[in-house]
Design a protein around this motif. Structure first.
Motif, PDB file in Angstrom:
ATOM      1  N   MET A   1     -25.838  22.708  34.675  1.00  0.00           N
ATOM      2  CA  MET A   1     -25.151  22.581  35.970  1.00  0.00           C
ATOM      3  C   MET A   1     -23.825  23.353  35.929  1.00  0.00           C
ATOM      4  N   LYS A   2     -23.645  24.232  36.904  1.00  0.00           N
ATOM      5  CA  LYS A   2     -22.418  25.038  36.885  1.00  0.00           C
ATOM      6  C   LYS A   2     -21.267  24.311  37.591  1.00  0.00           C
ATOM      7  N   THR A   3     -20.056  24.573  37.108  1.00  0.00           N
ATOM      8  CA  THR A   3     -18.879  23.954  37.720  1.00  0.00           C
ATOM      9  C   THR A   3     -18.623  24.605  39.070  1.00  0.00           C
ATOM     10  N   LEU A   4     -18.431  23.770  40.097  1.00  0.00           N
ATOM     11  CA  LEU A   4     -18.146  24.288  41.437  1.00  0.00           C
ATOM     12  C   LEU A   4     -16.649  24.240  41.734  1.00  0.00           C
ATOM     13  N   LEU A   5     -16.012  23.131  41.321  1.00  0.00           N
ATOM     14  CA  LEU A   5     -14.588  22.924  41.629  1.00  0.00           C
ATOM     15  C   LEU A   5     -13.876  22.433  40.384  1.00  0.00           C
ATOM     16  N   GLU A   6     -12.710  22.985  40.118  1.00  0.00           N
ATOM     17  CA  GLU A   6     -11.930  22.535  38.964  1.00  0.00           C
ATOM     18  C   GLU A   6     -10.448  22.461  39.305  1.00  0.00           C
ATOM     19  N   LEU A   7      -9.855  21.296  39.038  1.00  0.00           N
ATOM     20  CA  LEU A   7      -8.399  21.137  39.140  1.00  0.00           C
ATOM     21  C   LEU A   7      -7.873  21.045  37.725  1.00  0.00           C
ATOM     22  N   SER A   8      -6.803  21.755  37.423  1.00  0.00           N
ATOM     23  CA  SER A   8      -6.211  21.590  36.095  1.00  0.00           C
ATOM     24  C   SER A   8      -4.689  21.517  36.173  1.00  0.00           C
ATOM     25  N   GLY A   9      -4.145  20.479  35.522  1.00  0.00           N
ATOM     26  CA  GLY A   9      -2.698  20.271  35.447  1.00  0.00           C
ATOM     27  C   GLY A   9      -2.014  20.162  36.792  1.00  0.00           C
ATOM     28  N   VAL A  10      -2.689  19.514  37.753  1.00  0.00           N
ATOM     29  CA  VAL A  10      -2.142  19.455  39.111  1.00  0.00           C
ATOM     30  C   VAL A  10      -1.141  18.302  39.269  1.00  0.00           C
ATOM     31  N   THR A  11       0.027  18.617  39.800  1.00  0.00           N
ATOM     32  CA  THR A  11       1.079  17.621  40.046  1.00  0.00           C
ATOM     33  C   THR A  11       1.615  17.789  41.467  1.00  0.00           C
ATOM     34  N   VAL A  12       1.792  16.664  42.156  1.00  0.00           N
ATOM     35  CA  VAL A  12       2.380  16.672  43.497  1.00  0.00           C
ATOM     36  C   VAL A  12       3.396  15.546  43.587  1.00  0.00           C
ATOM     37  N   SER A  13       4.602  15.855  44.029  1.00  0.00           N
ATOM     38  CA  SER A  13       5.619  14.820  44.231  1.00  0.00           C
ATOM     39  C   SER A  13       6.039  14.766  45.690  1.00  0.00           C
ATOM     40  N   PHE A  14       6.237  13.566  46.187  1.00  0.00           N
ATOM     41  CA  PHE A  14       6.791  13.355  47.525  1.00  0.00           C
ATOM     42  C   PHE A  14       8.091  12.582  47.358  1.00  0.00           C
ATOM     43  N   ASP A  15       9.217  13.209  47.696  1.00  0.00           N
ATOM     44  CA  ASP A  15      10.532  12.550  47.553  1.00  0.00           C
ATOM     45  C   ASP A  15      10.713  11.929  46.166  1.00  0.00           C
ATOM     46  N   GLY A  16      10.361  12.695  45.152  1.00  0.00           N
ATOM     47  CA  GLY A  16      10.572  12.218  43.779  1.00  0.00           C
ATOM     48  C   GLY A  16       9.467  11.314  43.251  1.00  0.00           C
ATOM     49  N   PHE A  17       8.543  10.875  44.123  1.00  0.00           N
ATOM     50  CA  PHE A  17       7.429  10.026  43.670  1.00  0.00           C
ATOM     51  C   PHE A  17       6.241  10.920  43.338  1.00  0.00           C
ATOM     52  N   ASP A  57       2.746  21.031  43.464  1.00  0.00           N
ATOM     53  CA  ASP A  57       3.941  21.667  42.894  1.00  0.00           C
ATOM     54  C   ASP A  57       3.564  22.496  41.671  1.00  0.00           C
ATOM     55  N   GLU A  58       2.549  22.026  40.956  1.00  0.00           N
ATOM     56  CA  GLU A  58       2.098  22.713  39.735  1.00  0.00           C
ATOM     57  C   GLU A  58       0.591  22.602  39.626  1.00  0.00           C
ATOM     58  N   GLY A  59       0.012  23.490  38.784  1.00  0.00           N
ATOM     59  CA  GLY A  59      -1.411  23.398  38.484  1.00  0.00           C
ATOM     60  C   GLY A  59      -2.259  24.388  39.256  1.00  0.00           C
ATOM     61  N   ARG A  60      -3.551  24.382  38.921  1.00  0.00           N
ATOM     62  CA  ARG A  60      -4.458  25.301  39.618  1.00  0.00           C
ATOM     63  C   ARG A  60      -5.686  24.560  40.150  1.00  0.00           C
ATOM     64  N   VAL A  61      -6.217  25.083  41.250  1.00  0.00           N
ATOM     65  CA  VAL A  61      -7.409  24.513  41.886  1.00  0.00           C
ATOM     66  C   VAL A  61      -8.333  25.685  42.176  1.00  0.00           C
ATOM     67  N   VAL A  62      -9.450  25.775  41.428  1.00  0.00           N
ATOM     68  CA  VAL A  62     -10.357  26.917  41.609  1.00  0.00           C
ATOM     69  C   VAL A  62     -11.733  26.438  42.032  1.00  0.00           C
ATOM     70  N   TYR A  63     -12.436  27.325  42.770  1.00  0.00           N
ATOM     71  CA  TYR A  63     -13.671  26.919  43.446  1.00  0.00           C
ATOM     72  C   TYR A  63     -14.660  28.073  43.477  1.00  0.00           C
ATOM     73  N   GLY A  64     -15.937  27.766  43.282  1.00  0.00           N
ATOM     74  CA  GLY A  64     -17.006  28.759  43.434  1.00  0.00           C
ATOM     75  C   GLY A  64     -17.210  29.620  42.211  1.00  0.00           C
ATOM     76  N   GLU A  65     -18.220  30.498  42.299  1.00  0.00           N
ATOM     77  CA  GLU A  65     -18.594  31.350  41.146  1.00  0.00           C
ATOM     78  C   GLU A  65     -17.452  32.247  40.699  1.00  0.00           C
ATOM     79  N   LYS A  66     -16.667  32.701  41.692  1.00  0.00           N
ATOM     80  CA  LYS A  66     -15.598  33.654  41.349  1.00  0.00           C
ATOM     81  C   LYS A  66     -14.306  32.943  40.961  1.00  0.00           C
ATOM     82  N   SER A  67     -14.364  31.611  40.855  1.00  0.00           N
ATOM     83  CA  SER A  67     -13.161  30.820  40.524  1.00  0.00           C
ATOM     84  C   SER A  67     -11.978  31.218  41.395  1.00  0.00           C
ATOM     85  N   GLU A  68     -12.221  31.238  42.709  1.00  0.00           N
ATOM     86  CA  GLU A  68     -11.144  31.603  43.648  1.00  0.00           C
ATOM     87  C   GLU A  68     -10.148  30.451  43.756  1.00  0.00           C
TER      88      GLU A  68
END
Length: 246
Positions: A1-17, A57-68
């Motif tokens: 099974m091929k990977t379709l979606l990958e998130l790596s090292g993703v961080t999001v803060s809202f007002d310090g949270f 704020d940080e990290g990558r989110v890639v999708y599809g065969e071309k890892s867009e």
């Protein structure tokens, strides 16, 4: 099974949270995945990131065969690339019939002239019948959508997403407010949809998750706490402490 979606090292803060904290996640195609976790675990923000509503704020989110990178795409570009999202509250055109709702959703060209020049085609009509059967609304095609039960509206909305032929379907708490029979039908519907695409289901109802019979990802404070079968994650002491023990 091929990977379709990958998130790596993703961080999001809202007002310090930190709503999402160094999260990594991947899903293959086809695959069915359930996401569980206490309120405030970051489940909605996770879906907002994938659909482009929230930028990390940080990290990558890639999708599809071309890892867009999805981070370089607008919400509409992400939707056109084959990512569909169903929110908790069904949003269907209540004055229109079930058939008209499905016809509007069919993955036709979407330019202003295409919509004006929309023609009913035999292929489109056949596809509508096919989707109606898949979602269990064949006998309701001529009914105004506003007359449907809550569960039927949920199925119609899933059908409208399927009409767009997405590769990744994000579904938020589909079992909420449904009768036991409706929940069973919803389980079957999602399992069938996941035979040909990736489907992510965010859900609180453990019985519903058990019936899905798929891999489960547990989120807590924006990070992945555990992952595996439902039996595996429900035996995890950290999961019991922060989520199941409540």
């Amino acid at each position: 099974m091929k990977t379709l979606l990958e998130l790596s090292g993703v961080t999001v803060s809202f007002d310090g949270f930190r709503a999402i904290n160094n999260l990594s996640f991947q899903i293959g195609e086809p695959e069915l995945r359930a996401i569980i976790g206490p309120n405030g675990a970051g489940k909605t923000t996770f879906m907002d990131i994938i659909t482009g509503k929230t930028r990390p704020d940080e990290g990558r989110v890639v999708y599809g065969e071309k890892s867009e990178s999805l981070l370089k795409m607008s919400e509409s570009q992400i939707a056109r690339s084959g990512i569909g999202r169903k929110f908790q509250k069904p949003t269907v055109f209540e004055a229109q019939t079930v058939r008209e709702n499905l016809a509007m959703a069919l993955s036709n060209p979407r330019g202003p002239f295409d919509v004006l020049l929309y023609r009913k085609t035999a292929k489109g009509a056949a596809r509508i019948e096919e989707i109606a059967e898949e979602i269990g609304l064949t006998h309701e095609l001529a009914r105004p959508s506003g007359e449907l039960s809550h569960g039927q509206k949920q199925w119609l909305e899933i059908g409208m997403l399927l009409a767009q032929d997405p590769r990744l379907l994000l579904v938020d708490e589909p079992a909420a407010g449904m009768t036991p029979a409706e929940r069973e039908h919803t389980t079957d519907l999602l399992k069938r949809a996941a035979q040909t695409r990736a489907v992510v289901v965010v859900e609180h109802d453990m019985e519903f998750v058990r019936r899905l019979g798929c891999k489960v990802t547990v989120l807590h404070e924006g990070s992945m706490l555990a992952e595996g079968s439902l039996d595996h994650v429900t035996k995890n002491q950290d999961v019991i402490d922060v989520y199941l023990g409540r």
